[in-house]
Design an enzyme around this catalytic site. Structure first.
Site, PDB file in Angstrom:
ATOM      1  N   GLY A 136     -11.036   3.951   1.074  1.00  0.00           N
ATOM      2  CA  GLY A 136     -11.831   4.897   1.863  1.00  0.00           C
ATOM      3  C   GLY A 136     -13.165   4.351   2.336  1.00  0.00           C
ATOM      4  O   GLY A 136     -14.043   5.112   2.723  1.00  0.00           O
TER       5      GLY A 136
ATOM      6  N   CYS B 143      -5.725 -26.680  10.605  1.00  0.00           N
ATOM      7  CA  CYS B 143      -4.653 -25.725  10.936  1.00  0.00           C
ATOM      8  C   CYS B 143      -3.779 -26.305  12.045  1.00  0.00           C
ATOM      9  O   CYS B 143      -4.192 -27.204  12.771  1.00  0.00           O
ATOM     10  CB  CYS B 143      -5.241 -24.369  11.337  1.00  0.00           C
ATOM     11  SG  CYS B 143      -5.638 -24.199  13.080  1.00  0.00           S
TER      12      CYS B 143
ATOM     13  N   ASP C 136      -2.957   7.857  -2.838  1.00  0.00           N
ATOM     14  CA  ASP C 136      -4.295   8.460  -2.866  1.00  0.00           C
ATOM     15  C   ASP C 136      -4.454   9.399  -1.681  1.00  0.00           C
ATOM     16  O   ASP C 136      -3.694   9.334  -0.715  1.00  0.00           O
ATOM     17  CB  ASP C 136      -5.380   7.370  -2.850  1.00  0.00           C
ATOM     18  CG  ASP C 136      -5.249   6.421  -1.659  1.00  0.00           C
ATOM     19  OD1 ASP C 136      -4.127   6.305  -1.108  1.00  0.00           O
ATOM     20  OD2 ASP C 136      -6.245   5.804  -1.274  1.00  0.00           O
TER      21      ASP C 136
ATOM     22  N   CYS D 132     -11.148 -28.397  10.985  1.00  0.00           N
ATOM     23  CA  CYS D 132     -10.019 -27.527  10.609  1.00  0.00           C
ATOM     24  C   CYS D 132      -8.682 -28.269  10.671  1.00  0.00           C
ATOM     25  O   CYS D 132      -8.405 -28.989  11.630  1.00  0.00           O
ATOM     26  CB  CYS D 132      -9.992 -26.311  11.542  1.00  0.00           C
ATOM     27  SG  CYS D 132      -8.660 -25.157  11.184  1.00  0.00           S
TER      28      CYS D 132
ATOM     29  N   ASP E 144       0.864  -1.176   0.000  1.00  0.00           N
ATOM     30  CA  ASP E 144       0.000   0.000   0.000  1.00  0.00           C
ATOM     31  C   ASP E 144       0.901   1.226   0.000  1.00  0.00           C
ATOM     32  O   ASP E 144       2.043   1.186   0.460  1.00  0.00           O
ATOM     33  CB  ASP E 144      -0.938  -0.024   1.214  1.00  0.00           C
ATOM     34  CG  ASP E 144      -2.094   0.964   1.026  1.00  0.00           C
ATOM     35  OD1 ASP E 144      -2.187   1.564  -0.062  1.00  0.00           O
ATOM     36  OD2 ASP E 144      -2.879   1.152   1.969  1.00  0.00           O
ATOM     37  N   SER E 145       0.349   2.329  -0.534  1.00  0.00           N
ATOM     38  CA  SER E 145       1.174   3.501  -0.813  1.00  0.00           C
ATOM     39  C   SER E 145       1.516   4.331   0.415  1.00  0.00           C
ATOM     40  O   SER E 145       2.631   4.809   0.565  1.00  0.00           O
ATOM     41  CB  SER E 145       0.436   4.386  -1.799  1.00  0.00           C
ATOM     42  OG  SER E 145      -0.857   4.692  -1.301  1.00  0.00           O
ATOM     43  N   GLY E 146       0.553   4.531   1.281  1.00  0.00           N
ATOM     44  CA  GLY E 146       0.775   5.427   2.413  1.00  0.00           C
ATOM     45  C   GLY E 146      -0.373   6.396   2.596  1.00  0.00           C
ATOM     46  O   GLY E 146      -0.453   7.106   3.590  1.00  0.00           O
ATOM     47  N   GLY E 147      -1.285   6.421   1.612  1.00  0.00           N
ATOM     48  CA  GLY E 147      -2.456   7.283   1.721  1.00  0.00           C
ATOM     49  C   GLY E 147      -3.235   6.998   3.011  1.00  0.00           C
ATOM     50  O   GLY E 147      -3.710   7.918   3.678  1.00  0.00           O
ATOM     51  N   PHE E 148      -3.301   5.722   3.365  1.00  0.00           N
ATOM     52  CA  PHE E 148      -4.048   5.313   4.557  1.00  0.00           C
ATOM     53  C   PHE E 148      -3.428   5.872   5.841  1.00  0.00           C
ATOM     54  O   PHE E 148      -4.110   6.064   6.842  1.00  0.00           O
ATOM     55  CB  PHE E 148      -4.106   3.777   4.616  1.00  0.00           C
ATOM     56  CG  PHE E 148      -5.053   3.257   5.657  1.00  0.00           C
ATOM     57  CD1 PHE E 148      -6.424   3.356   5.478  1.00  0.00           C
ATOM     58  CD2 PHE E 148      -4.589   2.676   6.826  1.00  0.00           C
ATOM     59  CE1 PHE E 148      -7.312   2.882   6.448  1.00  0.00           C
ATOM     60  CE2 PHE E 148      -5.463   2.205   7.800  1.00  0.00           C
ATOM     61  CZ  PHE E 148      -6.830   2.309   7.606  1.00  0.00           C
TER      62      PHE E 148
ATOM     63  N   GLN F  20     -11.443   6.812  -4.764  1.00  0.00           N
ATOM     64  CA  GLN F  20     -11.931   7.436  -3.534  1.00  0.00           C
ATOM     65  C   GLN F  20     -13.294   8.078  -3.816  1.00  0.00           C
ATOM     66  O   GLN F  20     -13.867   7.876  -4.867  1.00  0.00           O
ATOM     67  CB  GLN F  20     -10.919   8.478  -3.021  1.00  0.00           C
ATOM     68  CG  GLN F  20      -9.633   7.863  -2.450  1.00  0.00           C
ATOM     69  CD  GLN F  20      -9.841   7.111  -1.137  1.00  0.00           C
ATOM     70  OE1 GLN F  20     -10.880   7.199  -0.492  1.00  0.00           O
ATOM     71  NE2 GLN F  20      -8.829   6.331  -0.740  1.00  0.00           N
TER      72      GLN F  20
ATOM     73  N   HIS G 279      -5.185 -19.663  13.662  1.00  0.00           N
ATOM     74  CA  HIS G 279      -6.426 -20.379  13.326  1.00  0.00           C
ATOM     75  C   HIS G 279      -7.355 -19.490  12.486  1.00  0.00           C
ATOM     76  O   HIS G 279      -7.879 -19.938  11.462  1.00  0.00           O
ATOM     77  CB  HIS G 279      -7.181 -20.868  14.573  1.00  0.00           C
ATOM     78  CG  HIS G 279      -8.572 -21.285  14.231  1.00  0.00           C
ATOM     79  ND1 HIS G 279      -8.860 -22.530  13.701  1.00  0.00           N
ATOM     80  CD2 HIS G 279      -9.741 -20.594  14.241  1.00  0.00           C
ATOM     81  CE1 HIS G 279     -10.148 -22.579  13.409  1.00  0.00           C
ATOM     82  NE2 HIS G 279     -10.712 -21.420  13.730  1.00  0.00           N
TER      83      HIS G 279
ATOM     84  N   CYS H  66      -5.572 -26.360  15.570  1.00  0.00           N
ATOM     85  CA  CYS H  66      -6.625 -27.376  15.760  1.00  0.00           C
ATOM     86  C   CYS H  66      -6.049 -28.794  15.748  1.00  0.00           C
ATOM     87  O   CYS H  66      -6.617 -29.703  16.338  1.00  0.00           O
ATOM     88  CB  CYS H  66      -7.701 -27.224  14.700  1.00  0.00           C
ATOM     89  SG  CYS H  66      -8.654 -25.710  14.921  1.00  0.00           S
TER      90      CYS H  66
HETATM   91 ZN   LIG Z   1      -7.925 -24.330  13.194  1.00  0.00          ZN
END
Ligand SMILES: [Zn+2]
Length: 369
Positions: free
Chosen positions: A217, A308, A145, A306, A91-95, A190, A337, A311
């Site tokens: 935005g 993962c 932006d 799950c 991301d650019s930095g606008g945020f 935007q 998870h 789990c």
């Molecule tokens: Zn899990």
């Protein structure tokens, strides 16, 4: 072809793209965990490998402050630097205009920030921002932006759209000229929750022919119906056959609803933020709050279905115990998870689009509301 639609749901606008970048090809829709400063919060690249993460988003501006774009470049680019072999967006930095301790001001030239590490004032222009993202070496760069906060007055929204368009033109011009790493550049639309401004911004950015478009935005505190309205208006005015990225949207049912409207890419802190508050998502029992007493002697894993690493190894009772004794590692386990759940949710979305059953999954997703 860079991006090719390989499946399209018949009842909704959900679709699957083959999404090709210099680091490989993955299928949309996909969800990117946030790795703002080239690391997740409580999880690293090795963890992400174990939980099926294929794409992440980092922040170019923050990385340019520490360790600096030059350092990352000298170490072979961001993929090598953080040892992540998948697709990396920056991301650019606008945020960061949201960040009180960084943001100083904005004018036509760019955004002024204070470097919190040195106290130095910096001006982030569209051209500088593009060079930073090229030096960092991400797969997909985002235009700089001008992001208004919510709520914002109409004049502020008009100013933001004008700047966002002017900066997108400057970003594209610079990027076209200096991109020697096969990096992709996405435009960001935007306009707040103002439909006419969303339309103006979307139409203008479409003429610049970006390979993909982001909707920025939104998901910043506005009422949800206004968010969907702004999303729909924006989508109507950007080319349909390009990948669309709705920035910052994060709840499971929101992701599926957005996919049904034609959104392909997501990023959000939501799954890890909720995990740090002991809330986990499951396909077997919807949402659980593991600090609750009922889990004190529950020998089941978080989710029986799950696979993962959490789990596969720990019971709800054990995780409940870690929460009770305030063991920080539980934040990491629950984050892993939840992120795995999001990857599975996107896989389910892909399968259901292929089988024309997406509307059913969309209906089921209300359980995680
Ligand atoms: Zn899990």
């Amino acid at each position: 072809m860079q991006f090719e639609i390989i499946a399209q749901d018949k009842k909704t606008k959900a679709r699957i793209f083959k999404f090709k970048t210099k680091s490989g090809t993955i299928k949309t829709p996909f969800f990117m965990p946030v790795a703002t400063k080239a690391t997740g919060k409580f999880y690293d690249s090795n963890d992400m490998k174990k939980i099926k993460v294929k794409a992440i988003i980092a922040n170019a501006l923050l990385l340019s402050l520490e360790p600096s774009a030059a350092v990352i470049k000298s170490l072979g680019g961001i993929h090598r630097f953080m040892n992540f072999k998948g697709i990396i967006f920056t991301d650019s930095g606008g945020f960061q205009m949201y960040s009180e301790h960084l943001f100083l001001g904005v004018n036509e030239n760019g955004i002024r920030f204070r470097n919190p590490f040195t106290g130095q004032r910096i001006l982030c222009t569209p051209e500088k921002d593009m060079q930073i993202q090229l030096d960092i070496g991400s797969d997909v760069a985002m235009c700089l932006d001008d992001m208004p906060l919510y709520p914002a007055k109409k004049e502020r929204l008009i100013q933001s759209v004008k700047r966002t368009i002017a900066w997108a033109i400057r970003c594209k011009r610079y990027h076209d000229k200096h991109n020697n790493i096969n990096q992709l550049l996405f435009g960001i639309v935007q306009g707040g929750t103002d439909n006419s401004l969303r339309k103006i911004c979307a139409k203008k950015l479409s003429t610049l022919k970006f390979p993909g478009y982001a909707i920025g935005g939104l998901a910043i505190g506005e009422p949800e119906n206004l968010m969907w309205q702004a999303t729909k208006v924006t989508l109507k005015h950007i080319p349909e056959k390009t990948p669309k990225y709705l920035m910052g949207l994060g709840k499971p049912y929101q992701l599926l609803k957005a996919i049904s409207l034609g959104i392909d890419i997501f990023d959000s802190r939501y799954p890890t933020k909720t995990a740090r508050h002991n809330q986990v998502f499951t396909f077997s029992d919807s949402t659980l709050k593991l600090q609750r007493k009922i889990y004190k002697d529950d020998k089941n894993p978080i989710d029986k279905t799950c696979n993962c690493p959490v789990c596969q190894n720990y019971s709800r009772a054990y995780l409940h115990h870690l929460i009770k004794i305030k063991e920080p590692n539980v934040k990491r386990l629950l984050s892993l998870h939840n992120l795995y759940f999001y990857q599975c949710l996107m896989e389910k979305a892909q399968e259901s689009i292929e089988e024309n059953k997406f509307h059913k999954l969309l209906e089921e997703s209300k359980q995680w509301n």
